[in-house]
Design a protein around this motif. Structure first.
Motif, PDB file in Angstrom:
ATOM      1  N   VAL A   5      -4.058  37.444 -16.451  1.00 45.19           N
ATOM      2  CA  VAL A   5      -2.679  37.764 -16.077  1.00 45.19           C
ATOM      3  C   VAL A   5      -2.609  38.222 -14.623  1.00 45.19           C
ATOM      4  O   VAL A   5      -1.686  37.869 -13.889  1.00 45.19           O
ATOM      5  CB  VAL A   5      -2.091  38.834 -17.024  1.00 45.19           C
ATOM      6  CG1 VAL A   5      -0.774  39.383 -16.475  1.00 45.19           C
ATOM      7  CG2 VAL A   5      -1.858  38.243 -18.412  1.00 45.19           C
ATOM      8  N   ARG A   6      -3.592  38.999 -14.180  1.00 45.07           N
ATOM      9  CA  ARG A   6      -3.623  39.427 -12.776  1.00 45.07           C
ATOM     10  C   ARG A   6      -3.702  38.228 -11.845  1.00 45.07           C
ATOM     11  O   ARG A   6      -3.095  38.206 -10.780  1.00 45.07           O
ATOM     12  CB  ARG A   6      -4.817  40.360 -12.534  1.00 45.07           C
ATOM     13  CG  ARG A   6      -4.689  41.713 -13.191  1.00 45.07           C
ATOM     14  CD  ARG A   6      -5.737  42.677 -12.667  1.00 45.07           C
ATOM     15  NE  ARG A   6      -5.807  43.851 -13.515  1.00 45.07           N
ATOM     16  CZ  ARG A   6      -6.778  44.086 -14.394  1.00 45.07           C
ATOM     17  NH1 ARG A   6      -7.743  43.197 -14.566  1.00 45.07           N
ATOM     18  NH2 ARG A   6      -6.777  45.180 -15.123  1.00 45.07           N
ATOM     19  N   ILE A   8      -2.519  35.182 -12.473  1.00 40.03           N
ATOM     20  CA  ILE A   8      -1.205  34.537 -12.457  1.00 40.03           C
ATOM     21  C   ILE A   8      -0.235  35.344 -11.593  1.00 40.03           C
ATOM     22  O   ILE A   8       0.590  34.774 -10.875  1.00 40.03           O
ATOM     23  CB  ILE A   8      -0.642  34.387 -13.888  1.00 40.03           C
ATOM     24  CG1 ILE A   8      -1.611  33.616 -14.787  1.00 40.03           C
ATOM     25  CG2 ILE A   8       0.696  33.648 -13.865  1.00 40.03           C
ATOM     26  CD1 ILE A   8      -1.211  33.604 -16.250  1.00 40.03           C
ATOM     27  N   TYR A   9      -0.332  36.665 -11.667  1.00 36.21           N
ATOM     28  CA  TYR A   9       0.569  37.515 -10.888  1.00 36.21           C
ATOM     29  C   TYR A   9       0.415  37.236  -9.396  1.00 36.21           C
ATOM     30  O   TYR A   9       1.401  37.167  -8.663  1.00 36.21           O
ATOM     31  CB  TYR A   9       0.281  38.983 -11.184  1.00 36.21           C
ATOM     32  CG  TYR A   9       1.098  39.942 -10.359  1.00 36.21           C
ATOM     33  CD1 TYR A   9       2.472  40.062 -10.559  1.00 36.21           C
ATOM     34  CD2 TYR A   9       0.513  40.736  -9.375  1.00 36.21           C
ATOM     35  CE1 TYR A   9       3.238  40.936  -9.802  1.00 36.21           C
ATOM     36  CE2 TYR A   9       1.260  41.614  -8.614  1.00 36.21           C
ATOM     37  CZ  TYR A   9       2.624  41.710  -8.836  1.00 36.21           C
ATOM     38  OH  TYR A   9       3.375  42.559  -8.081  1.00 36.21           O
ATOM     39  N   SER A  12       2.251  34.086  -8.594  1.00 35.20           N
ATOM     40  CA  SER A  12       3.707  34.239  -8.609  1.00 35.20           C
ATOM     41  C   SER A  12       4.206  34.933  -7.344  1.00 35.20           C
ATOM     42  O   SER A  12       5.309  34.641  -6.870  1.00 35.20           O
ATOM     43  CB  SER A  12       4.149  35.009  -9.861  1.00 35.20           C
ATOM     44  OG  SER A  12       3.708  36.353  -9.817  1.00 35.20           O
ATOM     45  N   VAL A 181       3.817  37.431 -22.046  1.00 37.61           N
ATOM     46  CA  VAL A 181       2.863  36.336 -21.882  1.00 37.61           C
ATOM     47  C   VAL A 181       3.013  35.371 -23.060  1.00 37.61           C
ATOM     48  O   VAL A 181       2.874  35.766 -24.216  1.00 37.61           O
ATOM     49  CB  VAL A 181       1.411  36.854 -21.806  1.00 37.61           C
ATOM     50  CG1 VAL A 181       0.453  35.689 -21.555  1.00 37.61           C
ATOM     51  CG2 VAL A 181       1.271  37.899 -20.716  1.00 37.61           C
ATOM     52  N   TYR A 213      10.169  35.265 -17.785  1.00 38.96           N
ATOM     53  CA  TYR A 213       8.918  34.927 -18.480  1.00 38.96           C
ATOM     54  C   TYR A 213       8.159  33.964 -17.571  1.00 38.96           C
ATOM     55  O   TYR A 213       8.470  32.777 -17.511  1.00 38.96           O
ATOM     56  CB  TYR A 213       9.202  34.274 -19.836  1.00 38.96           C
ATOM     57  CG  TYR A 213       9.625  35.240 -20.903  1.00 38.96           C
ATOM     58  CD1 TYR A 213       8.704  35.761 -21.806  1.00 38.96           C
ATOM     59  CD2 TYR A 213      10.943  35.664 -20.996  1.00 38.96           C
ATOM     60  CE1 TYR A 213       9.098  36.669 -22.790  1.00 38.96           C
ATOM     61  CE2 TYR A 213      11.348  36.579 -21.970  1.00 38.96           C
ATOM     62  CZ  TYR A 213      10.417  37.067 -22.854  1.00 38.96           C
ATOM     63  OH  TYR A 213      10.800  37.968 -23.820  1.00 38.96           O
ATOM     64  N   ASP A 214       7.178  34.492 -16.865  1.00 34.92           N
ATOM     65  CA  ASP A 214       6.465  33.700 -15.856  1.00 34.92           C
ATOM     66  C   ASP A 214       5.011  33.410 -16.205  1.00 34.92           C
ATOM     67  O   ASP A 214       4.373  32.597 -15.532  1.00 34.92           O
ATOM     68  CB  ASP A 214       6.488  34.432 -14.499  1.00 34.92           C
ATOM     69  CG  ASP A 214       7.881  34.521 -13.912  1.00 34.92           C
ATOM     70  OD1 ASP A 214       8.746  33.722 -14.322  1.00 34.92           O
ATOM     71  OD2 ASP A 214       8.110  35.391 -13.055  1.00 34.92           O
ATOM     72  N   TYR A 215       4.490  34.080 -17.234  1.00 35.58           N
ATOM     73  CA  TYR A 215       3.062  33.991 -17.512  1.00 35.58           C
ATOM     74  C   TYR A 215       2.793  33.213 -18.795  1.00 35.58           C
ATOM     75  O   TYR A 215       3.451  33.441 -19.816  1.00 35.58           O
ATOM     76  CB  TYR A 215       2.447  35.388 -17.654  1.00 35.58           C
ATOM     77  CG  TYR A 215       2.660  36.292 -16.468  1.00 35.58           C
ATOM     78  CD1 TYR A 215       2.898  35.762 -15.196  1.00 35.58           C
ATOM     79  CD2 TYR A 215       2.610  37.671 -16.598  1.00 35.58           C
ATOM     80  CE1 TYR A 215       3.081  36.584 -14.101  1.00 35.58           C
ATOM     81  CE2 TYR A 215       2.793  38.506 -15.507  1.00 35.58           C
ATOM     82  CZ  TYR A 215       3.032  37.965 -14.268  1.00 35.58           C
ATOM     83  OH  TYR A 215       3.219  38.771 -13.178  1.00 35.58           O
ATOM     84  N   PRO A 234      -5.129  29.999 -17.774  1.00 32.13           N
ATOM     85  CA  PRO A 234      -3.911  30.688 -17.347  1.00 32.13           C
ATOM     86  C   PRO A 234      -2.962  29.733 -16.639  1.00 32.13           C
ATOM     87  O   PRO A 234      -3.387  28.883 -15.852  1.00 32.13           O
ATOM     88  CB  PRO A 234      -4.439  31.758 -16.386  1.00 32.13           C
ATOM     89  CG  PRO A 234      -5.693  31.170 -15.824  1.00 32.13           C
ATOM     90  CD  PRO A 234      -6.289  30.335 -16.927  1.00 32.13           C
ATOM     91  N   TYR A 236       0.783  29.610 -14.456  1.00 32.87           N
ATOM     92  CA  TYR A 236       1.972  30.210 -13.862  1.00 32.87           C
ATOM     93  C   TYR A 236       3.142  29.270 -14.116  1.00 32.87           C
ATOM     94  O   TYR A 236       3.104  28.107 -13.707  1.00 32.87           O
ATOM     95  CB  TYR A 236       1.759  30.444 -12.365  1.00 32.87           C
ATOM     96  CG  TYR A 236       2.995  30.846 -11.600  1.00 32.87           C
ATOM     97  CD1 TYR A 236       3.911  31.760 -12.133  1.00 32.87           C
ATOM     98  CD2 TYR A 236       3.256  30.320 -10.339  1.00 32.87           C
ATOM     99  CE1 TYR A 236       5.042  32.125 -11.434  1.00 32.87           C
ATOM    100  CE2 TYR A 236       4.390  30.689  -9.628  1.00 32.87           C
ATOM    101  CZ  TYR A 236       5.276  31.597 -10.181  1.00 32.87           C
ATOM    102  OH  TYR A 236       6.406  31.967  -9.493  1.00 32.87           O
ATOM    103  N   ASN A 238       5.893  28.046 -12.999  1.00 34.24           N
ATOM    104  CA  ASN A 238       6.560  28.022 -11.689  1.00 34.24           C
ATOM    105  C   ASN A 238       7.775  27.095 -11.683  1.00 34.24           C
ATOM    106  O   ASN A 238       8.147  26.491 -12.692  1.00 34.24           O
ATOM    107  CB  ASN A 238       5.561  27.632 -10.598  1.00 34.24           C
ATOM    108  CG  ASN A 238       4.933  26.268 -10.844  1.00 34.24           C
ATOM    109  OD1 ASN A 238       5.413  25.486 -11.667  1.00 34.24           O
ATOM    110  ND2 ASN A 238       3.855  25.970 -10.142  1.00 34.24           N
TER     111      ASN A 238
END
Length: 280
Positions: A5-6, A8-9, A12, A181, A213-215, A234, A236, A238
């Protein structure tokens, strides 16, 4: 999962989602649908048939076919994981200790229909118990480290209304975990279009709850029994994926309302459930 998740963050932050492609803008172009046909996310995102002839045969001609062997196993895998999550959450929420929860839940995989196949039963049992042990093991770790524990923070078969986007009113995401997620489970080889399902669920969730909801995570389960492998990718969710999903939705809507019969796919695989119907 937190490490993924980090990652993907960070993606983003470098490439924020266009506001017009947020699900809460369902009443404006490009998200506003041209027609409301109650489409499933899987119907839009599944591109195993390059021309979409399978969808046309099912929707316009009412063709019903038996699922392929891979599809049938995929359904069993989904049900095994969902059942393990439900059972673990139920028993932990009711205050059972980890060992008692395992004893109470360990045989519940037998409820899953495996078609009478001993090999399928072994596959379902392995995936169910692996999932159950993983969840309960995490609960035991939290209890040992912090003196307390939480029920599993992933909701299986998460229901969402996608009707604002021309999608089905009762969509079912495989899993939605804490922090928004979205997880989608696939049995078999990875395909590039698998990402589309995450975009579809993200748009539907945003249209209903009006939070981003981006992840996403694609969980691939491959192999059989002793050779079983699990990989997590993972994603993103987008602007590109969102626009891609909407374009596919619009193409399907146009095809159905204009009654345009797609041609046969020249690369059609004989394993496709619609192969015999297409080649009559």
């Amino acid at each position: 999962m937190l490490r993924l998740v980090r990652r993907i963050y960070s993606w983003s932050r470098a490439d924020p989602v266009d506001e017009e492609l947020r699900g809460w803008n369902w009443d404006k172009p490009p998200l506003k649908p041209r027609a409301y046909l109650d489409l499933g996310v899987w119907e839009v995102s599944s591109k195993y048939c390059g021309t979409r002839r399978d969808l046309w045969l099912r929707r316009k001609m009412g063709v019903v076919v038996e699922p392929s062997e891979t599809m049938a196993k995929g359904k069993m895998v989904h049900e095994a994981i969902a059942t393990a999550l439900r059972e673990a959450g139920r028993h932990l929420s009711n205050g059972l200790d980890v060992w008692s929860a395992y004893e109470a839940a360990k045989e519940k995989w037998r409820r899953i229909d495996t078609g009478g196949s001993r090999e399928n039963a072994r596959l379902v049992e392995k995936i169910y118990k692996s999932t159950l042990l993983s969840i309960l093991g995490e609960a035991a770790y939290e209890e040992a480290l912090y003196g307390s524990r939480r029920p599993p923070l992933a909701i299986s078969e998460y229901r969402v209304d996608g009707s604002n986007l021309g999608l089905a009113t009762n969509l079912s995401a495989d899993l939605v975990a804490e922090g928004g997620v979205i997880l989608d489970i696939k049995y078999g080889a990875p395909r590039e279009f698998h990402k589309l399902s995450l975009a579809g669920y993200a748009l539907a969730l945003e249209s209903e709850y009006e939070v981003p909801y981006d992840y996403g995570m694609l969980i691939y389960i491959q192999g059989y029994i002793e050779s079983l492998k699990i990989n997590v990718k993972p994603i993103y969710i987008n602007s590109y994926l969102r626009r891609y999903f909407i374009e596919e939705r619009d193409e399907i809507i146009d095809m159905l309302i204009e009654n345009r019969e797609p041609p046969r796919d020249s690369t059609c695989n004989p394993s496709c459930p619609f192969y015999k119907v297409c080649n009559k």
